[in-house]
Motif scaffolding. Sequence first.
Motif, PDB file in Angstrom:
ATOM      1  N   VAL A  73      60.070  15.197   3.795  1.00 25.03           N
ATOM      2  CA  VAL A  73      61.412  15.681   3.484  1.00 25.03           C
ATOM      3  C   VAL A  73      61.815  15.158   2.105  1.00 25.03           C
ATOM      4  O   VAL A  73      61.647  13.975   1.812  1.00 25.03           O
ATOM      5  CB  VAL A  73      62.435  15.201   4.546  1.00 25.03           C
ATOM      6  N   GLY A  74      62.328  16.059   1.274  1.00 23.36           N
ATOM      7  CA  GLY A  74      62.762  15.659  -0.061  1.00 23.36           C
ATOM      8  C   GLY A  74      63.807  16.610  -0.614  1.00 23.36           C
ATOM      9  O   GLY A  74      64.250  17.543   0.067  1.00 23.36           O
ATOM     10  N   GLN A  79      58.332  16.718  -4.717  1.00 26.78           N
ATOM     11  CA  GLN A  79      58.387  15.480  -3.933  1.00 26.78           C
ATOM     12  C   GLN A  79      57.629  15.622  -2.615  1.00 26.78           C
ATOM     13  O   GLN A  79      56.831  14.761  -2.250  1.00 26.78           O
ATOM     14  CB  GLN A  79      59.839  15.109  -3.597  1.00 26.78           C
ATOM     15  N   VAL A  80      57.874  16.718  -1.904  1.00 29.65           N
ATOM     16  CA  VAL A  80      57.263  16.863  -0.589  1.00 29.65           C
ATOM     17  C   VAL A  80      55.782  17.227  -0.690  1.00 29.65           C
ATOM     18  O   VAL A  80      54.992  16.836   0.173  1.00 29.65           O
ATOM     19  CB  VAL A  80      58.038  17.849   0.310  1.00 29.65           C
ATOM     20  N   GLY A 121      50.364  23.850   0.413  1.00 32.19           N
ATOM     21  CA  GLY A 121      51.037  23.786  -0.881  1.00 32.19           C
ATOM     22  C   GLY A 121      52.379  24.485  -0.912  1.00 32.19           C
ATOM     23  O   GLY A 121      53.048  24.511  -1.936  1.00 32.19           O
ATOM     24  N   GLU A 122      52.789  25.042   0.213  1.00 28.83           N
ATOM     25  CA  GLU A 122      54.064  25.750   0.254  1.00 28.83           C
ATOM     26  C   GLU A 122      55.131  24.870   0.883  1.00 28.83           C
ATOM     27  O   GLU A 122      55.132  24.627   2.079  1.00 28.83           O
ATOM     28  CB  GLU A 122      53.931  27.046   1.070  1.00 28.83           C
ATOM     29  N   ALA A 123      56.049  24.418   0.083  1.00 28.08           N
ATOM     30  CA  ALA A 123      57.181  23.669   0.603  1.00 28.08           C
ATOM     31  C   ALA A 123      58.198  24.664   1.157  1.00 28.08           C
ATOM     32  O   ALA A 123      58.343  25.765   0.633  1.00 28.08           O
ATOM     33  CB  ALA A 123      57.812  22.830  -0.502  1.00 28.08           C
ATOM     34  N   VAL A 124      58.886  24.296   2.221  1.00 23.06           N
ATOM     35  CA  VAL A 124      59.854  25.176   2.847  1.00 23.06           C
ATOM     36  C   VAL A 124      61.253  24.711   2.497  1.00 23.06           C
ATOM     37  O   VAL A 124      61.610  23.559   2.732  1.00 23.06           O
ATOM     38  CB  VAL A 124      59.678  25.177   4.383  1.00 23.06           C
ATOM     39  N   ASP A 125      62.026  25.615   1.937  1.00 26.07           N
ATOM     40  CA  ASP A 125      63.414  25.332   1.615  1.00 26.07           C
ATOM     41  C   ASP A 125      64.226  25.481   2.890  1.00 26.07           C
ATOM     42  O   ASP A 125      64.390  26.588   3.401  1.00 26.07           O
ATOM     43  CB  ASP A 125      63.896  26.316   0.545  1.00 26.07           C
ATOM     44  N   GLY A 126      64.702  24.367   3.430  1.00 26.92           N
ATOM     45  CA  GLY A 126      65.385  24.402   4.712  1.00 26.92           C
ATOM     46  C   GLY A 126      66.861  24.689   4.663  1.00 26.92           C
ATOM     47  O   GLY A 126      67.447  25.095   5.647  1.00 26.92           O
ATOM     48  N   SER A 127      67.531  24.506   3.523  1.00 27.17           N
ATOM     49  CA  SER A 127      68.982  24.708   3.511  1.00 27.17           C
ATOM     50  C   SER A 127      69.476  25.044   2.108  1.00 27.17           C
ATOM     51  O   SER A 127      70.125  24.237   1.460  1.00 27.17           O
ATOM     52  CB  SER A 127      69.694  23.482   4.066  1.00 27.17           C
ATOM     53  N   VAL A 132      64.150  20.117   1.143  1.00 26.44           N
ATOM     54  CA  VAL A 132      62.879  20.816   1.170  1.00 26.44           C
ATOM     55  C   VAL A 132      61.956  20.050   2.112  1.00 26.44           C
ATOM     56  O   VAL A 132      61.953  18.821   2.121  1.00 26.44           O
ATOM     57  CB  VAL A 132      62.261  20.876  -0.247  1.00 26.44           C
ATOM     58  N   THR A 133      61.190  20.784   2.932  1.00 24.47           N
ATOM     59  CA  THR A 133      60.265  20.145   3.865  1.00 24.47           C
ATOM     60  C   THR A 133      58.857  20.686   3.677  1.00 24.47           C
ATOM     61  O   THR A 133      58.656  21.780   3.152  1.00 24.47           O
ATOM     62  CB  THR A 133      60.696  20.384   5.332  1.00 24.47           C
ATOM     63  N   TYR A 134      57.900  19.876   4.126  1.00 22.72           N
ATOM     64  CA  TYR A 134      56.477  20.229   4.064  1.00 22.72           C
ATOM     65  C   TYR A 134      55.868  19.716   5.361  1.00 22.72           C
ATOM     66  O   TYR A 134      55.954  18.524   5.658  1.00 22.72           O
ATOM     67  CB  TYR A 134      55.856  19.545   2.850  1.00 22.72           C
TER      68      TYR A 134
END
Length: 146
Positions: A73-74, A79-80, A121-127, A132-134
């Motif tokens: 989480v970042g 970062q993630v 390699g795909e970070a997920v934008d959570g909000s 951002v989460t991975y």
Amino acid sequence: MSPPRLPLTRALVDVLAAGTGRPCGLTVLPRATDGRPAAYPYLILDSLPGEFSGPSFADWHADVAWTYQATSVGERADQVQWLGDRVRDVLFDRAPGGWRTDIPVAGMQVIGRELSYDADGEAVDGSQGSIVTYVQRFTITVTPAA
């Protein structure tokens, strides 16, 4: 009776925090020493369903494969992704004769490690870009120590 899961879970939290140099919480946001939420980036470790093999559940000598999810989480994708790289290094890098990082668990021996899902390699934008989460999922197989 199969080997207990909690000692392995606690060992993974400790190994991930020490090996990545970032805080790791067990199903929750990790806290700093002053009780405040940890600074980004950090890890959250969750236990997922496991599998049993070998002798019956009543036999202590049964091997167990437990699955976990590590969520980095970042505030930014870099970062993630960096933290996801560290998780892979800590858990799956090999050295001559075995794994680079030991996972010490009293009464058990780690006999297998498998990365079953990596966000590739795909970070997920959570909000909307604020968090951002991975996600990475892996299975650790243990057997009772001899």
